[in-house]
Every structure is written in structure tokens, then in C-alpha cells.
Design a protein around this motif. Structure first.
Motif, PDB file in Angstrom:
ATOM      1  N   ILE A   6       0.865  -1.192   0.000  1.00 27.95           N
ATOM      2  CA  ILE A   6       0.000   0.000   0.000  1.00 27.95           C
ATOM      3  C   ILE A   6       0.902   1.243   0.000  1.00 27.95           C
ATOM      4  O   ILE A   6       1.812   1.342   0.824  1.00 27.95           O
ATOM      5  CB  ILE A   6      -0.898   0.031   1.274  1.00 27.95           C
ATOM      6  N   PRO A   7       0.616   2.203  -0.896  1.00 33.40           N
ATOM      7  CA  PRO A   7       1.496   3.380  -0.931  1.00 33.40           C
ATOM      8  C   PRO A   7       1.206   4.374   0.195  1.00 33.40           C
ATOM      9  O   PRO A   7       0.092   4.414   0.717  1.00 33.40           O
ATOM     10  CB  PRO A   7       1.152   4.015  -2.287  1.00 33.40           C
ATOM     11  N   GLY A   8       2.225   5.149   0.533  1.00 27.15           N
ATOM     12  CA  GLY A   8       2.021   6.253   1.476  1.00 27.15           C
ATOM     13  C   GLY A   8       3.033   6.298   2.602  1.00 27.15           C
ATOM     14  O   GLY A   8       3.723   5.318   2.888  1.00 27.15           O
ATOM     15  N   ASP A   9       3.077   7.457   3.249  1.00 32.96           N
ATOM     16  CA  ASP A   9       3.913   7.673   4.431  1.00 32.96           C
ATOM     17  C   ASP A   9       3.188   7.150   5.666  1.00 32.96           C
ATOM     18  O   ASP A   9       2.040   6.692   5.577  1.00 32.96           O
ATOM     19  CB  ASP A   9       4.170   9.176   4.599  1.00 32.96           C
ATOM     20  N   SER A  10       3.842   7.254   6.811  1.00 32.05           N
ATOM     21  CA  SER A  10       3.171   6.907   8.071  1.00 32.05           C
ATOM     22  C   SER A  10       3.151   8.138   8.977  1.00 32.05           C
ATOM     23  O   SER A  10       3.988   9.042   8.820  1.00 32.05           O
ATOM     24  CB  SER A  10       3.892   5.742   8.758  1.00 32.05           C
ATOM     25  N   ALA A  11       2.173   8.164   9.893  1.00 29.95           N
ATOM     26  CA  ALA A  11       2.071   9.298  10.823  1.00 29.95           C
ATOM     27  C   ALA A  11       1.744   8.779  12.207  1.00 29.95           C
ATOM     28  O   ALA A  11       0.956   7.839  12.363  1.00 29.95           O
ATOM     29  CB  ALA A  11       0.973  10.259  10.366  1.00 29.95           C
ATOM     30  N   ASP A  12       2.365   9.397  13.198  1.00 34.41           N
ATOM     31  CA  ASP A  12       2.069   9.090  14.592  1.00 34.41           C
ATOM     32  C   ASP A  12       1.663  10.394  15.258  1.00 34.41           C
ATOM     33  O   ASP A  12       2.467  11.331  15.351  1.00 34.41           O
ATOM     34  CB  ASP A  12       3.328   8.502  15.257  1.00 34.41           C
ATOM     35  N   VAL A  13       0.395  10.474  15.693  1.00 36.79           N
ATOM     36  CA  VAL A  13      -0.083  11.692  16.352  1.00 36.79           C
ATOM     37  C   VAL A  13      -0.166  11.376  17.843  1.00 36.79           C
ATOM     38  O   VAL A  13      -1.029  10.600  18.273  1.00 36.79           O
ATOM     39  CB  VAL A  13      -1.469  12.121  15.813  1.00 36.79           C
ATOM     40  N   GLY A  14       0.740  11.947  18.634  1.00 33.80           N
ATOM     41  CA  GLY A  14       0.877  11.595  20.053  1.00 33.80           C
ATOM     42  C   GLY A  14       2.026  10.609  20.173  1.00 33.80           C
ATOM     43  O   GLY A  14       1.856   9.400  20.036  1.00 33.80           O
ATOM     44  N   VAL A  15       3.215  11.133  20.406  1.00 33.22           N
ATOM     45  CA  VAL A  15       4.442  10.354  20.232  1.00 33.22           C
ATOM     46  C   VAL A  15       5.102  10.005  21.569  1.00 33.22           C
ATOM     47  O   VAL A  15       5.689   8.932  21.722  1.00 33.22           O
ATOM     48  CB  VAL A  15       5.440  11.184  19.378  1.00 33.22           C
ATOM     49  N   ARG A  16       5.074  10.929  22.487  1.00 34.47           N
ATOM     50  CA  ARG A  16       5.726  10.803  23.801  1.00 34.47           C
ATOM     51  C   ARG A  16       7.188  10.382  23.648  1.00 34.47           C
ATOM     52  O   ARG A  16       7.939  11.029  22.974  1.00 34.47           O
ATOM     53  CB  ARG A  16       4.928   9.837  24.678  1.00 34.47           C
ATOM     54  N   PHE A  17       7.597   9.239  24.234  1.00 33.12           N
ATOM     55  CA  PHE A  17       8.999   8.801  24.125  1.00 33.12           C
ATOM     56  C   PHE A  17       9.310   8.171  22.763  1.00 33.12           C
ATOM     57  O   PHE A  17      10.463   7.933  22.448  1.00 33.12           O
ATOM     58  CB  PHE A  17       9.328   7.777  25.208  1.00 33.12           C
ATOM     59  N   GLY A  18       8.244   7.791  22.026  1.00 37.76           N
ATOM     60  CA  GLY A  18       8.462   7.276  20.665  1.00 37.76           C
ATOM     61  C   GLY A  18       8.228   5.789  20.469  1.00 37.76           C
ATOM     62  O   GLY A  18       8.525   5.267  19.390  1.00 37.76           O
ATOM     63  N   SER A  19       7.670   5.065  21.456  1.00 38.67           N
ATOM     64  CA  SER A  19       7.487   3.604  21.269  1.00 38.67           C
ATOM     65  C   SER A  19       6.643   3.283  20.057  1.00 38.67           C
ATOM     66  O   SER A  19       7.019   2.417  19.248  1.00 38.67           O
ATOM     67  CB  SER A  19       6.802   2.915  22.443  1.00 38.67           C
TER      68      SER A  19
END
Ligand SMILES: C[S@@+](CC[C@H](N)C(=O)[O-])C[C@H]1O[C@@H](n2cnc3c(N)ncnc32)[C@H](O)[C@@H]1O
Length: 246
Positions: A79-92
Motif C-alpha cells: 500500500i502506498p504512502g507515508d506513516s504518521a504518529d499523532v501523540g508520540v511521547r517517548f516514541g514507542s
């Protein structure tokens, strides 16, 4: 203490392991905890174990939720596309999504105030007690700490700011994986409104907070938003909820 008592009672390691297991089950039953059976395959998944070694931090997201992100990401190669994380904190969550996708030609976008939660609204109050678990500024982590934690990747783009202020940075992008973990109603619904149309068919939106009693606003936002959409909202026993974009 329990280990020492059992060691005295049973010198045989196999019998001791069985005794541990029965004791853990009894404790869980008494205190209404859940446990995983040791013969569950995902617990010993080789790729996941290798990823865990690179992310040894105990705090934050539990292993079952990490595995769900990692394994879902692994299966989205076509599947094409970037990824996004909204609410990251320490990054797990970012670590396990990006590891699972394992594709540095896709940018991983990280959105966080790095000043903790925004102000809770009425939707974030428990319907009965009218009390909220949160206050503005809770669970704050400095951006520099998270950047360092994720320094093994060369495809991360940080967008520091309050949701939705930095979303225009990615207005022209398509996404394969959007993870929303901001605990509250307003930033959850703002994220859904922005990202939904930008997720490629077959891509996913996962909300971390859907099944947590501390986050009634996030659940409400997911249910309100998807009420008039064709996609099914899958409720996962980890507390996460997932939608596969049509
Ligand atoms: C539960 S933590 C995220 C945990 C993370 N996904 C993990 O894997 O451990 C919630 C994060 O959302 C951020 N946050 C909450 N409300 C926000 C808002 N309105 N705008 C930007 N960031 C927000 C907080 O700063 C915090 O880092």
C-alpha cells in the motif's frame, strides 16, 4: 518472595514452572488481571523479539499493543504512502510502526506538542463521575529526548505543535498508516478529520485509546467520526481500535 517459597517447596524446575503458572493464574483471578498463555506464538515472534531488543524501554505502551502496530505495519508493504504518529511521547509507537514498515523511502511523520496533553473538554469526563483522568500538560516529554530515542531511523520528520496546527505540513501527502494516541476527544477528532481522506485504500488508522476507561473522549471521537463512513471500526482486545480504509 513467591519465587523463594516455590523453590523451597519444589526443587524440580519443570514442576516449579507449573506451580508458578498456577500461582499467577490464581493471583490474576483474584485481582481481575488478564494474563497471556506462554504458548502464544506472537510472544516469541523472531522479528518482534529483534525489534524489542532495539527498544528495551519498559515504560509506555504494553507489548501486545506494540506487537499489533509492528505486525500490522509489516503487512502493508503493497500500500502506498507515508506513516504518521499523532501523540508520540517517548516514541514507542513510532519505533514499532517504522520498524514494521521497514522502508526508509517512506517518511514517518511525528506530531506532538512535546508539552503534554492539551486542555481536556467535557467529552473527556467519565460519564458517571464527571471526573477526568487528565489535566493540561500531563505526560510531557521533551522533543530532544524522543529525537534521540529514534535516532536509529533516517526517515523521521518531527512536527512539534498543538494538533491540528502542524497538519498543513503534510497536506499533500498520502498515508499507509496513521496512529492516533492523544488520549483526548478534540485532538483525536481533529486528527480523524484531517487524515481520513489522505489514507490510501487498504491503509489503516489505529487509535490507541479507544478501549481505555481513562479516555472516553477518544472513544467518542472514533464512534462519532465513523458513524457515517463505510469502514468497519474493529475493536481489539488490547484497547486499540482499527479501521481499514476502503
Ligand atoms: C499517551 S501519549 C502517546 C504515547 C505514545 N504513542 C507511545 O507510544 O508511548 C500522548 C501524547 O500526546 C501528546 N498530545 C496530547 N494532546 C495533544 C495535542 N492537543 N496536540 C499535540 N500533542 C498532544 C502528548 O504530548 C503526549 O506525548
Amino acid at each position: 518472595m513467591l519465587a523463594n517459597t516455590l523453590k523451597k517447596l519444589s526443587p524440580n524446575p519443570k514442576a516449579r514452572r507449573k506451580a508458578y503458572w498456577h500461582s499467577v493464574k490464581a493471583i490474576c483471578k483474584k485481582y481481575n488481571f488478564e494474563y497471556y498463555k506462554p504458548n502464544l506464538i506472537w510472544i516469541n515472534d523472531a522479528d518482534f523479539k529483534a525489534a524489542q531488543k532495539e527498544w528495551p524501554r519498559e515504560f509506555g505502551m504494553s507489548n501486545d499493543r506494540r506487537f499489533f502496530l509492528f505486525n500490522t505495519a509489516k503487512r502493508l508493504h503493497n500500500i502506498p504512502g507515508d506513516s504518521a504518529d499523532v501523540g508520540v511521547r517517548f516514541g514507542s509507537s513510532s519505533f514499532f510502526i517504522n520498524k514494521g514498515l521497514n522502508d526508509s523511502s517512506r517518511t514517518h511523520h511525528l506530531f506532538d506538542s512535546f508539552e503534554g496533553l492539551s486542555e481536556p473538554t467535557a467529552e473527556d469526563h467519565d460519564k458517571k463521575s464527571k471526573v477526568t483522568a487528565w489535566k493540561k500538560g500531563d505526560i510531557c516529554v521533551e522533543e530532544a529526548v524522543t529525537r534521540k530515542n529514534l535516532s536509529m531511523f533516517n526517515n523521521c520528520e518531527f512536527h512539534k505543535g498543538w494538533v491540528p496546527d502542524r497538519f498543513p505540513d503534510v497536506a499533500n501527502k498520502k498515508f499507509v498508516f496513521v496512529h492516533i494516541d492523544v488520549d483526548l476527544y478534540q485532538p483525536t477528532i481533529d486528527s480523524l478529520k484531517f487524515f481520513y481522506d489522505r489514507v490510501s485504500p487498504g491503509g489503516v488508522i489505529i487509535c490507541d485509546d479507544y478501549g481505555f476507561s481513562s479516555c472516553p473522549g477518544a472513544k467518542q471521537a472514533m464512534e462519532e467520526f465513523f458513524a457515517d463512513k463505510n469502514e468497519t471500526l474493529f475493536y481489539i482486545p488490547t484497547g486499540q481500535a482499527m479501521v481499514i480504509k476502503q
